[in-house]
Each structure stands twice: as structure tokens, then as C-alpha cells.
Design an enzyme around this catalytic site. Structure first.
Site, mmCIF file in Angstrom:
data_model
loop_
_atom_site.group_PDB
_atom_site.id
_atom_site.type_symbol
_atom_site.label_atom_id
_atom_site.label_comp_id
_atom_site.label_asym_id
_atom_site.label_seq_id
_atom_site.Cartn_x
_atom_site.Cartn_y
_atom_site.Cartn_z
ATOM 1 N N GLY A 39 33.056 33.391 39.209
ATOM 2 C CA GLY A 39 34.284 33.305 40.067
ATOM 3 C C GLY A 39 33.930 34.096 40.852
ATOM 4 O O GLY A 39 32.814 34.872 40.386
ATOM 5 N N GLN A 44 35.227 39.948 47.572
ATOM 6 C CA GLN A 44 33.180 40.282 47.509
ATOM 7 C C GLN A 44 32.192 40.027 48.766
ATOM 8 O O GLN A 44 31.069 39.759 48.168
ATOM 9 C CB GLN A 44 32.878 39.450 46.017
ATOM 10 N N CYS A 92 29.745 40.601 36.584
ATOM 11 C CA CYS A 92 30.230 40.302 37.913
ATOM 12 C C CYS A 92 28.799 40.414 38.887
ATOM 13 O O CYS A 92 28.494 41.153 38.538
ATOM 14 C CB CYS A 92 31.189 41.637 38.183
ATOM 15 N N LEU A 93 28.863 39.495 39.986
ATOM 16 C CA LEU A 93 28.390 39.401 41.024
ATOM 17 C C LEU A 93 28.014 40.569 42.059
ATOM 18 O O LEU A 93 27.028 40.471 42.447
ATOM 19 C CB LEU A 93 28.710 37.743 41.852
ATOM 20 N N HIS A 134 39.716 39.124 35.688
ATOM 21 C CA HIS A 134 38.851 39.431 36.010
ATOM 22 C C HIS A 134 39.119 39.330 37.903
ATOM 23 O O HIS A 134 39.025 40.521 38.622
ATOM 24 C CB HIS A 134 37.287 39.321 35.702
ATOM 25 N N GLU A 135 39.186 38.414 38.860
ATOM 26 C CA GLU A 135 39.187 37.803 39.568
ATOM 27 C C GLU A 135 40.232 38.644 40.837
ATOM 28 O O GLU A 135 39.862 38.887 41.139
ATOM 29 C CB GLU A 135 38.463 36.857 39.959
ATOM 30 N N HIS A 138 39.640 42.120 41.352
ATOM 31 C CA HIS A 138 39.129 42.117 42.308
ATOM 32 C C HIS A 138 39.914 42.663 43.535
ATOM 33 O O HIS A 138 39.642 43.205 44.430
ATOM 34 C CB HIS A 138 38.322 41.030 43.016
HETATM 35 NI NI NI Z 1 33.661 40.179 39.830
#
Ligand code: NI
Length: 167
Positions: A39, A44, A92-93, A134-135, A138
Site C-alpha cells: 500500500g 508518502q 511502512c515504506l 494503515h493507509e 497516512h
Molecule cells: Ni505506510
């Protein structure tokens, strides 16, 4: 992590079916594939808009998980379908190399639009529900670290793989 945009509330998309939106979605898909994520949220990659993408055919970072259809979701909303919470390992990226144990609602309904403005609505549970929460976080300036209840269950992916089996 550390970039101020990740702490801001993202702005709703007002124009669908536009070249700008298509470009943003393409950039996000490229980034997610390159980084092998499940995701990604627009903030991000430095864009303060309420756009998330997610999906997983089969992922070596999450080998035991059910597939999730590749989805572009704009202006997403989530409704919890039960009070049941479930703890699971997240990465998480924007926080590379780390994992933490995070409680999430086990069952949710999510709604939003694709980039053409077509409505999407799904009721999901488990890992799929986790990815959405999670997304969406963000887009509200929240990183999963802020959801960890026991910071002893946060660490380097490599170490956790060896000691905690975080998948
Ligand atoms: Ni993330």
C-alpha cells in the site's frame, strides 16, 4: 519519516478523470512496485492529497497473507464493522527496515472512488482491513508507530524475523 508532510491532514480530491490525477496514480503505482509494498498513500511521495493505492497478489514481505485486489482509492472513508481488535505486524515504506505490532479493527467497511470517479465500497477483514487502516492513517498525518501499544514490539525487520516471526 521526518518529512512534515507525513504529519499533515491531506486534502480531498475534487477533480476526477484528470491527467494530473492519472500521473499521480502512475507515480504511486511505480513507487509501490519498486519498493515491493502492499500500500502507499500520496503524502508518502510528497503529494498532499487523499489518494491511496493498495493490493497484493503475492508479496515476499507478507508471505502468508490472502491476496488483495489492486485498488486506487480516492477520498477514502472507513467504518468499523465490529469492536473486535486484532494485533498484527506492520511495516511502512516511509519507515524502511522496521516492523511493529499494531492493533487494528478486525472488520471494516471502506468507501471511496477510483480515479474516474466511480464509487468503490467493500466490506473486508484481517490483513486487507489492516492495510486500509494503515493507509488512511497516512492521509490523517498518522504513522503506524503512533499506534504501537508496546514499544518493545517494534524493531528491525531483520531481527524480528529471527526472534518474533512477524508475518
Ligand atoms: Ni505506510
Amino acid at each position: 519519516m521526518g518529512h512534515p508532510l507525513l504529519l499533515e491532514t491531506a486534502v480531498p480530491v475534487t477533480e476526477f478523470n484528470s491527467p494530473e490525477l492519472d500521473t499521480l496514480v502512475d507515480d504511486m503505482l511505480d513507487t509501490m512496485r519498486t519498493e515491493n509494498g502492499v500500500g502507499l498513500a500520496a503524502p508518502q511521495i510528497g503529494v498532499n492529497q487523499r489518494v491511496i493505492i493498495f493490493g497484493m497478489v503475492e508479496n515476499q514481505r507478507y508471505p502468508d497473507m490472502q491476496p488483495i485486489p489492486m485498488t486506487v482509492l480516492i477520498n477514502p472513508e472507513i467504518e468499523q464493522m465490529s469492536d473486535e481488535m486484532e494485533s498484527g505486524w506492520e511495516g511502512c515504506l516511509s519507515v524502511p527496515g522496521m516492523r511493529g505490532l499494531v492493533p487494528r479493527h478486525q472488520q471494516i467497511c471502506y468507501r471511496g472512488f477510483d480515479q474516474q470517479g466511480k464509487k468503490i465500497e467493500r466490506e473486508v477483514e484481517g490483513f486487507h482491513a489492516r492495510v486500509l487502516q494503515h493507509e488512511l492513517d497516512h492521509l490523517n498525518g498518522i504513522l503506524y508507530l503512533q499506534r504501537i501499544e508496546d514499544m518493545r514490539l517494534f524493531g528491525f525487520e531483520q531481527e524480528l524475523n529471527e526472534w518474533q516471526n512477524p508475518s
